[in-house]
Write an enzyme that holds these catalytic residues in place. Structure first.
Site, PDB file in Angstrom:
ATOM      1  N   ASP A 187     -19.230  10.206  19.785  1.00 18.48           N
ATOM      2  CA  ASP A 187     -19.206  11.558  20.358  1.00 18.48           C
ATOM      3  C   ASP A 187     -18.487  12.515  19.401  1.00 18.48           C
ATOM      4  O   ASP A 187     -17.345  12.918  19.632  1.00 18.48           O
ATOM      5  CB  ASP A 187     -18.507  11.529  21.715  1.00 18.48           C
ATOM      6  N   HIS A 240     -21.416  15.672  22.699  1.00 21.21           N
ATOM      7  CA  HIS A 240     -22.010  15.914  24.015  1.00 21.21           C
ATOM      8  C   HIS A 240     -22.073  17.400  24.363  1.00 21.21           C
ATOM      9  O   HIS A 240     -22.802  17.789  25.284  1.00 21.21           O
ATOM     10  CB  HIS A 240     -21.258  15.137  25.104  1.00 21.21           C
ATOM     11  N   SER A 281     -13.664  19.985  26.451  1.00 23.81           N
ATOM     12  CA  SER A 281     -14.462  19.076  25.631  1.00 23.81           C
ATOM     13  C   SER A 281     -14.610  19.589  24.207  1.00 23.81           C
ATOM     14  O   SER A 281     -14.848  20.778  23.978  1.00 23.81           O
ATOM     15  CB  SER A 281     -15.852  18.892  26.250  1.00 23.81           C
TER      16      SER A 281
END
Length: 830
Positions: free
Chosen positions: A680, A632, A776
């Site tokens: 992901d 992402h 992230s």
């Protein structure tokens, strides 16, 4: 002085009297005349010098001409320099280019329009160009509009499809005034005001323009110059006969150039491009690439497909019309493209399927144009007819599944089954979709913005009242598994639905009953007598919870990799273990949310990823060349360009990295879903590795085995430079860390509902230790019981806010992706 000298020679007075006409007087007279003459001569001489001074100034005429010429030349040079700097150069730098197209209705296409040099093309192009220019010269941006160029004319739905360029000269401070929507709106509004009879066709100075066909995109100046008529690297090919293959080969003689090939076919047909081989250097389309457009100009919004890696197997694409543009970017070297294109007819994808009377028998359905990739626009309808009202129809997909549509759109296929709407998605295993209706109507529509992966499905009938045979369990994936496999710790359903709502199984430590598979050789002593951890190196049948050696043999021990003990007969479990050993001893407890700081060399695999010079995501070092992060982080188009990214390694404090590397390419998992963050995961290849002298600060983390067993007793840490709280506005400068516990899948699904087996949860009940924005893609590092090495167990993916009580962080489960990682990086297998 001369008079005085003559006076000294005068005779006596007596001599003067005797003489009468005295010679003395004459001599005096003569002397006086000489003096006068001498004075006159001197005066004349002085006068002449004065005249010469007046007649001969310091610069004569020739010098004056030279001076004037030099001055004029300097003035011209300065003037042109100023013009170049302030006008011409400014105009070049601030030129904005737009590529667009629209359909001219009710105009018959003639073959001469294919040739831009023909009188017919020039006549029609001049007419259209005049209309377009008139629209924009009367618009609010008239002062910025420069000119239009009609590039191509092709057939489209009984009219002409016009491809054109527009050029604007815009001061840099006014760039925002011209956007795709702004420029497009001017032409749309002009057509809208001239619509008649409730149709979409309006008349601009007698030119019938279809409002719905108008499409305009901002483009690059390089695209404009590369596709112009005088370019040496533009070719046009035409396929007339349906099915006839037109060869298309490109070799390295075109290396170093951006070349464009325009493909057209007869009106009403489509184009199928087949790529048999494409030899390029993988570079995320930075150096070598092929971009295919659903147009004859390089318009971003009409991109059909991009090829950034070598093509080793046949790949085919289908256009949505009878035009296609191939844009090659080939760097120097041995590069080649081999393939062909052909005209094909529209498929009439509508069929009635009669099923057999016996349950289980059936056939196969395929996506439109199979095995070609799906185009952005297509539709197909299948009407199934079962011979008996008690028999429904089941579709078994390979690597594809259907889910009920929610408020979001469908990215990979829109499905209507009777009155229910579903969205398709790609997945790494088989699924079965049951339709409890003897005569279901199934409608499929392509919904991807670009060419998408094809699909196949086998169909068969099933008993509506009993979808699975006796003794079997119906999974959420539609698969039927033996009831004996339910709650055995194995994901037999491929979505863990057979392991839901299971009470914790008994260990069976005593007696002759085998120990439950969940406890066997998981690295923990679950039975007091140690029965569960005995004979762990014995070879056994292979499964997801068995460690596989390089020889192909499987052993019971799940966490055998790099634990300091040779468990495989070939000792492969202890090879390639130069990983996961930080330099200092691990300090005490800390946290990212609210966080304490790490120390130098504590997490040597931690990477800070910067986009455009600013922290954006984290990553982990897994080899000298590769990093692992979250998909992402790169999901948007502008984020997928590796040239904008840099990796900062061996860094404790932001701005003080021991090594900074550019990114060569980014590999995002092909099944990544922006809807639910499944798959992901992404790989990043470095352009340059770090020097060996930095091994104390930079080293890879160990990748877990596919059979990795995790329990709540394992020590795991999340690290990163993300925000320390959900409300925080300032990023920490020093690397933060937090110790978190692994949360069971059952508990995590209870909190979040939908959770794929490729996800895991970690956190603390209070929520005060968690990852947050900016973390992230960073690592969840776990140290297995009794071992000294650290494994990359998870990748920071998503969660409900940051540090909320009862809502742990959700991580990508790395153990599920080991084959995928090895397939792209050629890293050694377990």
């Amino acid at each position: 002085m001369d008079t005085e000298r003559e006076d000294s020679k005068q005779p006596s007075s007596s001599e003067a009297e005797n003489d009468g006409a005295s010679v003395t007087n004459v001599s005096i007279e003569v002397a006086t005349v000489d003096a006068i003459l001498d004075k006159l001569c001197r005066k004349y001489s002085r006068e002449r010098k004065k005249e010469k001074k007046k007649k001969n100034p310091p610069w004569d005429l020739q010098n004056l001409v030279i001076l004037v010429t030099v001055v004029f030349f300097v003035i011209v040079v300065i003037t042109w320099s100023l013009l170049w700097i302030f006008i011409f150069q400014r105009e070049s730098n601030s030129g904005l280019y737009f590529a667009g197209m629209f359909r001219v209705a009710n105009v018959e296409f003639i073959p001469e329009y294919r040739h831009t040099g023909s009188n017919e093309f020039m006549s029609m192009a001049n007419r259209i160009q005049f209309v377009v220019s008139s629209v924009y010269k009367k618009s609010s941006v008239s002062r910025l509009y420069r000119h239009s160029v009609i590039s191509d004319l092709s057939s489209n739905e009984g009219g002409l499809l016009v491809h054109f360029w527009m050029v604007f000269v815009v001061p840099r401070l006014k760039f925002a005034e011209l956007c795709d929507e702004c420029v497009s709106a001017i032409l749309r509004d002009s057509v809208l005001t001239s619509l008649q009879n409730r149709t979409s066709v309006g008349y601009l100075m007698g030119l019938p323009v279809d409002l719905d066909s108008i499409f305009i995109n901002a483009a690059l100046r390089s695209d404009y110059t590369a596709t112009s008529s005088d370019s040496q690297c533009v070719d046009k090919l035409y396929a007339n006969l349906p099915g006839a293959k037109v060869p298309l080969n490109v070799f390295s003689s075109w290396g170093g150039l951006s070349c464009h090939v325009k493909l057209t076919t007869s009106p009403g047909s489509l184009i199928r491009l087949t790529i048999t081989a494409f030899q390029i250097e993988p570079s995320d389309c930075v150096r070598d690439s092929l971009t295919v457009y659903n147009a004859l100009l390089p318009m971003r919004g009409r991109t059909l497909y991009r090829v950034c890696e070598p093509v080793l197997h046949i790949l085919s694409l289908v256009s949505t019309g009878n035009v296609m543009l191939l844009s090659f970017r080939l760097s120097q070297g041995s590069k080649s493209f081999r393939g062909h294109f052909q005209a094909i007819v529209h498929e009439s994808c509508l069929s009635v399927i009669q099923l057999q009377s016996e349950a289980g028998l059936g056939g196969e359905i395929r996506s439109p144009f199979y095995p070609s990739l799906l185009p952005p626009y297509c539709t197909c309808t299948w009407n199934f007819q079962s011979p008996h009202p008690t028999l429904g129809v089941a579709l078994m997909f390979q690597n594809y599944m259907l889910n009920l549509k929610d408020f979001k759109g469908c990215e990979h296929g829109w499905w209507k089954v009777n009155k229910m709407i579903y969205c398709g998605s790609h997945i790494g295993h088989s699924t079965v979709f049951h339709m409890p209706d003897p005569r279901p109507e199934v409608v499929f529509r392509c919904s991807s913005r670009r060419a998408d992966l094809p699909f196949t499905a086998t169909y068969h009938t099933f008993n509506i009242s009993q979808p699975c045979p006796d003794g079997h369990f119906l999974c959420s994936t539609g698969l039927c598994v033996d009831r004996k496999l339910r709650c055995d710790g194995l994901d037999d359903c491929r979505d863990e639905s057979d392991e839901l709502f299971c009470s914790k199984p008994s260990k069976n430590c005593g007696g002759s009953t085998p120990v439950h598979p969940l406890y066997i050789c998981n690295g923990e002593r679950d039975c007091a007598n140690g029965r569960d951890e005995t004979n762990c190196t014995l070879e056994t049948s292979c499964s997801d919870i068995r460690y596989q050696c390089k020889s192909g043999a499987c052993i019971l021990k799940r966490n055998a990799k790099c634990d300091g003990v040779s468990d495989c007969l070939d000792r492969s479990d202890e090879s390639d273990c130069a990983c996961g050993q930080p330099s200092p001893e691990m300090p005490g407890l800390g946290r990212v949310v609210g966080g304490d700081s790490a120390v130098e060399g504590e997490w040597p695999w931690q990477v800070s990823l910067h986009f455009g010079g600013h922290l954006y995501c984290g990553a982990s070092v897994i080899s000298a060349e590769w990093l692992l992060s979250a998909a992402h982080c790169f999901s948007r188009e502008r984020l997928s360009d590796p040239r904008q990214w840099s990796a900062h390694l061996g860094m404790l404090t932001q701005g003080a990295a021991k090594h900074t590397a550019e990114i060569r390419r980014i590999v995002v998992h092909e099944y990544y879903s922006t809807m639910n963050f499944d798959y992901d995961i992404a790989l990043l290849q470095l352009k340059k590795t770090w020097p060996s002298s930095l091994s104390a600060y930079i080293q890879p983390v160990c990748l877990p085995p596919s059979s990795q067993a995790l329990t709540e007793t394992h020590t795991c840490w999340v690290t990163g430079w993300g925000y320390r709280s959900e409300q925080d506005k300032v990023l920490p400068s020093i690397l933060q860390k937090a110790q978190v516990g692994v949360v069971s899948q059952r508990e995590c699904k209870r909190r979040y509902g939908s959770l794929s087996p490729r996800m895991l949860c970690a956190g603390v009940p209070s929520g005060e230790r968690d990852a947050c924005r900016g973390d992230s893609g960073g690592p969840l590092s776990c140290q297995l019981r009794g071992g000294s090495r650290w494994f990359l167990t998870g990748i920071v993916s998503w969660g409900a806010g940051c540090g909320r009580p009862g809502f742990p962080g959700v991580y990508t489960r790395v153990a599920k992706f080991i084959p995928w990682i090895q397939g792209h990086t050629l890293l050694p297998a377990d």
